[in-house]
Design a protein around this motif. Structure first.
Motif, short mmCIF file in Angstrom:
data_model
loop_
_atom_site.label_atom_id
_atom_site.label_comp_id
_atom_site.label_asym_id
_atom_site.label_seq_id
_atom_site.Cartn_x
_atom_site.Cartn_y
_atom_site.Cartn_z
N LYS A 660 0.83 -1.22 0.00
CA LYS A 660 0.00 0.00 0.00
C LYS A 660 0.86 1.26 0.00
N ASP A 661 2.03 1.20 0.66
CA ASP A 661 2.88 2.41 0.68
C ASP A 661 3.84 2.45 -0.51
N LYS A 662 3.70 1.53 -1.43
CA LYS A 662 4.46 1.46 -2.68
C LYS A 662 5.97 1.22 -2.48
N SER A 663 6.34 0.79 -1.29
CA SER A 663 7.77 0.63 -1.04
C SER A 663 8.30 -0.73 -1.51
N ARG A 664 7.39 -1.69 -1.68
CA ARG A 664 7.84 -3.04 -2.08
C ARG A 664 6.88 -3.62 -3.09
N SER A 665 7.41 -4.47 -3.92
CA SER A 665 6.53 -5.11 -4.89
C SER A 665 7.13 -6.46 -5.27
N VAL A 666 6.26 -7.40 -5.60
CA VAL A 666 6.76 -8.67 -6.11
C VAL A 666 6.00 -9.01 -7.38
N VAL A 667 6.77 -9.46 -8.37
CA VAL A 667 6.20 -9.78 -9.68
C VAL A 667 6.41 -11.27 -9.92
N THR A 668 5.36 -11.96 -10.33
CA THR A 668 5.50 -13.39 -10.65
C THR A 668 5.37 -13.54 -12.16
N TYR A 669 6.36 -14.14 -12.76
CA TYR A 669 6.32 -14.34 -14.21
C TYR A 669 6.33 -15.85 -14.50
N ILE A 670 5.32 -16.32 -15.21
CA ILE A 670 5.30 -17.74 -15.60
C ILE A 670 5.34 -17.80 -17.12
N LYS A 671 6.41 -18.41 -17.63
CA LYS A 671 6.45 -18.65 -19.07
C LYS A 671 5.78 -20.00 -19.29
N VAL A 672 4.61 -19.98 -19.90
CA VAL A 672 3.87 -21.24 -20.02
C VAL A 672 4.41 -22.05 -21.18
N LEU A 673 4.42 -21.48 -22.36
CA LEU A 673 4.89 -22.24 -23.52
C LEU A 673 6.12 -21.60 -24.14
N SER A 674 7.07 -22.43 -24.48
CA SER A 674 8.29 -21.95 -25.14
C SER A 674 8.04 -21.65 -26.60
N ARG A 675 8.66 -20.62 -27.09
CA ARG A 675 8.62 -20.33 -28.54
C ARG A 675 10.04 -20.11 -29.00
N PRO A 676 10.40 -20.64 -30.15
CA PRO A 676 11.77 -20.43 -30.61
C PRO A 676 11.94 -19.06 -31.26
N ASN A 677 13.15 -18.54 -31.21
CA ASN A 677 13.52 -17.41 -32.03
C ASN A 677 12.61 -16.20 -31.84
N CYS A 678 12.33 -15.87 -30.57
CA CYS A 678 11.47 -14.71 -30.32
C CYS A 678 12.22 -13.68 -29.48
N ARG A 679 11.83 -12.43 -29.65
CA ARG A 679 12.45 -11.39 -28.85
C ARG A 679 11.89 -11.44 -27.43
N SER A 680 12.57 -10.76 -26.54
CA SER A 680 12.13 -10.82 -25.14
C SER A 680 10.75 -10.17 -24.97
#
Ligand code: GLA
Length: 748
Positions: A660-680
């Motif tokens: 609530k005070d914006k001092s901390r944050s956590v981000v969860t990233y799940i890459k579900v499916l792989s793709r070849p030759n793609c940019r970030s």
């Protein structure tokens, strides 16, 4: 926040932080005027557009019906000219249905009243205010008291209705809904949550055509299939932009939420107890309370709506049954449940072995699931026989609990109080305790019947059996399950003309027993459950701070279930466990680590045999339990943002929580499916302080960064929110499907 009555204009105005709501007395009618962004106290009666045509009754009573069938009403009744679906349909002893409500009186006061016998939001005189408007039907003497409450700092309005029979004759209430919103259509779309067993609360979004669109349940529970929530959104509303009107019904039984697009392109949104299967006999001087509806308006997209629901439920609903409950505002123990570990095949030794191993790995509570009572060796028998099976629980329950406590773990237990197996001593003794239509063999589901909880003596007996168990040992958690819906609606105790009350009286019985539990055991953590998440609804949160979200524990299926669920409900309410692979429901194999990331967005726990899982997996548990404690304050109290959605993009899923005070944050990233030759993948974060600098920390090497700054990534909030971060999906740490990572932001 504020409620006012503009005397000259006869307008009631309700202001929250960012929204205004208005209704007005017109002639004797109570009409809806406005709901949307906050506005000043002007005379806005023109918004009703009722003086545009000659049909207002005072001007032209000859065509009163045209007015009734098109005007925006606050609480529409059926049978006297408004052909749209109404909120109130009555039947007199003579069999007549019409009802017409006229304004009588109103009052505005500090505080928020409680709804007797029902779950309801709570507030104090300091943080809440209520408007009550009294309407009356002249012919029958039926009085409707409409109630509107608001809370400081929250963009939500709570509505409910109470009916009182002030006439001389009995009245049957065949429809009593809790709220109506009549507004102009702006090509809105409708968002609802649909599903089935093991795939609850998937988000659905459809255009609104002419006619009626509804979601509802007639199963006696809020259900897996549809959910007591809907939202109107602009066609281009996203998580970050656009108008949203959200409606959530605080009830756990049959419900109806519907939108009706009329001939004049207006929308009538109504919510309440489903009229199907409902009829309530209201004798002279009796009253009936309809449950609450929470209405939320956001002009900034779905995330804002979500924040309003989360804040409201966290601060004014959860554990309302007993606000001194130990777990109302505190971190919950990490539990391990033996269901997917052993199913019915367990005994004292197996449970102690699991507890010993769990203790070494930072797990804090063992939950003994289904199968500890009567002669229950499968799901075919013994529900109702709430006596410990000492063939399995050798040494007795107290011995087992003491041993588990000695390992350093708390102990929890599973019960299913509302059910009765045909093969049980309870049924052999009381066959008439099951809900059934006399003379017709009731339909079995999971080989069980439902107890008639509308009868006090049945609730009393079941409660005393369960209370005895809870008092017999140091039990600190209860999982209250309900594994089938209601059918064959018939009670041996109700009269011919009150059988239509069974569904609602059943719910009142369930609520009463949960209230008793809350009163008698304030130290117990109650987790509701219904074949997974069939009763994951705001009504249940009044009694329990968490609900088992779904029997589907697969991490990837859970992304979709948890996205839909968290649209309305705080993260820390979602029962979420790491389970074994291949997943028992879908057979998918995902990395143990990813299962942990996904469960972190909920209550967090384990549902596996820790003595048997691969050693590599077991070795990760200690770190996962540390991760839970590190982020649990954020998960319980922070603002939740959806960054990307696997449901929409079929590739990756990213969520963010900001304190609530914006001092901390956590981000969860799940890459579900792989793709070849793609940019970030570019993720733009949200909710941060634009001018403050954040240290960006990631548990994996997955961020595209300037080579020289790998050690310490420092970025301003505005940079993180506008330029964002880049996730390099081709990095070795994300190689393969179903991979994930956590990013933590700490303000300097
Ligand atoms: C339901 C619950 C499960 C488990 C079983 C036991 O399906 O959702 O978690 O408790 O019942 O029978």
């Amino acid at each position: 926040m504020g409620i006012s009555y503009l005397e000259k204009e006869q307008i009631f105005k309700i202001d929250t932080m960012n929204s205004s709501y208005a209704c007005a007395i017109v002639e004797d009618f109570l009409m809806h005027v406005y709901y949307g962004r906050k506005i000043s106290d002007d005379d806005i009666r023109y918004c009703m557009r009722i003086y545009e045509n000659p049909f207002t009754p005072a001007l032209n009573n000859r065509d009163r019906g045209v007015f009734l069938d098109s005007a925006p009403f606050e609480y529409p009744t059926e049978g006297v000219g408004d052909y749209r679906n109404g909120c109130l349909r009555i039947r007199t002893m003579e069999g007549h249905e019409g009802c017409s409500l006229s304004y009588v009186d109103h009052r505005i006061y500090k505080g928020k009243p409680k709804l007797e016998g029902l779950p309801s939001t709570y507030g104090s005189e300091e943080d809440s205010e209520t408007l009550e408007i009294v309407l009356k039907d002249a012919l029958t003497g039926l009085v409707a008291k409409l109630s509107y409450s608001v809370f400081d700092g929250i963009d939500a309005i709570i509505r409910s209705v109470s009916l009182v029979n002030e006439g001389d004759n009995t009245i049957f209430l065949d429809t009593v809904l809790s709220s109506c919103l009549d507004i102009d259509n702006k090509d809105y779309e409708l968002i609802t949550l649909h599903g089935g067993w093991a795939r609850e609360r998937h988000i659905d979004r459809v255009p609104i055509g002419y006619g009626v669109h509804e979601v509802s349940s007639v199963r006696g529970e809020s259900s897996h299939q549809m959910h007591p929530f809907m939202a109107l959104v602009d066609q281009n509303t996203t998580y970050t932009d656009g108008n949203v009107y959200g409606f959530s019904f605080v009830y756990s039984g049959n419900f109806l939420s519907s939108v009706e697009r009329s001939q004049q392109n207006t929308l009538r949104c109504i919510c309440g107890i489903n009229p199907k299967g409902f009829s309530w006999k209201l004798n002279k001087a009796e009253s009936f309370n309809a449950p609450e509806v929470v209405m939320v308006y956001s002009s900034c997209g779905l995330d804002e709506m979500t924040h309003s629901f989360h804040d409201l439920f966290r601060d004014h609903l959860i554990c309302g049954a007993n606000r001194s409950n130990k777990y109302k505002d505190s971190s919950r123990p990490i539990l391990i449940n033996n269901w997917e570990a052993t199913y019915f095949d367990f005994d004292t030794d197996k449970l102690i072995a699991i507890a010993k191993e769990a203790a070494k790995n930072g797990i804090e509570m063992l939950v003994m699931d289904d199968g500890w009572f009567g002669n229950r060796s499968s799901d075919n028998m013994a529900l109702g026989d709430w006596f410990v099976n000492e063939d399995k629980i050798k040494g007795g329950l107290k011995y087992l609990v003491d041993e588990v406590n000695k390992c350093g773990l708390k102990f929890g237990i599973w019960v299913e109080p509302e059910m009765i197996s045909p093969d049980s001593d309870l049924y052999r003794e009381h066959p008439d305790w099951a809900i059934a239509i006399p003379g017709r063999e009731a339909t079995l589901l999971r080989n069980q019947y439902v107890l008639d909880f509308s009868r006090k003596e049945i609730v009393d007996e079941i409660y005393s059996r369960i209370k005895r168990i809870l008092q017999s040992a140091n039990i600190e958690y209860v999982k209250w399950d309900m594994n089938r819906g209601l059918t064959d609606i018939g009670s041996y105790a109700l009269k011919n003309d009150t059988q239509g009350e069974l569904f609602h009286r059943y719910m009142l019985g369930v609520y009463e027993m949960q209230q008793r539990l809350a009163d008698d055991f304030p130290g117990i953590l109650l987790e509701n459950c219904s074949g997974g998440g069939a009763r994951f609804d705001p009504g249940m949160f009044y009694y329990s701070p968490q609900i088992w979200c779904s029997d589907d524990t697969d991490a990837i299926e859970r992304l979709i279930i948890q996205e839909g669920t968290s649209l309305v409900y705080p993260l820390a309410t979602m029962g979420a466990h790491v389970s074994d692979c291949p997943n028992h429901t879908v057979g998918r194999v995902t990395p143990f680590e990813t299962r942990g990331y996904v469960a972190l967005a909920g209550t967090f726990g384990y549902e596996l045999d820790i003595t048997k899982i691969p050693e590599d997996d077991r070795n990760m548990i200690l770190d996962q339990t540390k991760m839970y404690h590190k982020y649990n304050d954020l998960v319980r109290n922070g603002d939740y943002y959806r960054i990307t959605s696997y449901r929409e993009n079929h590739l990756n899923d990213c969520t963010q929580i900001v304190s609530k005070d914006k001092s901390r944050s956590v981000v969860t990233y799940i890459k579900v499916l792989s793709r070849p030759n793609c940019r970030s993948v570019n993720i733009k974060l949200r909710g941060l302080d634009s001018n403050k600098v954040y240290k960006v920390l990631c548990d994996k090497n997955i961020l595209s960064v300037n080579k020289t700054e790998e050690d310490m990534l420092l970025l301003h909030g505005d940079t993180l929110m506008n330029a964002g971060l880049f996730i390099n999906e081709s990095s070795p740490d994300l190689y393969g499907d179903f991979k994930g990572a956590l990013i933590e932001l700490v303000q300097l």
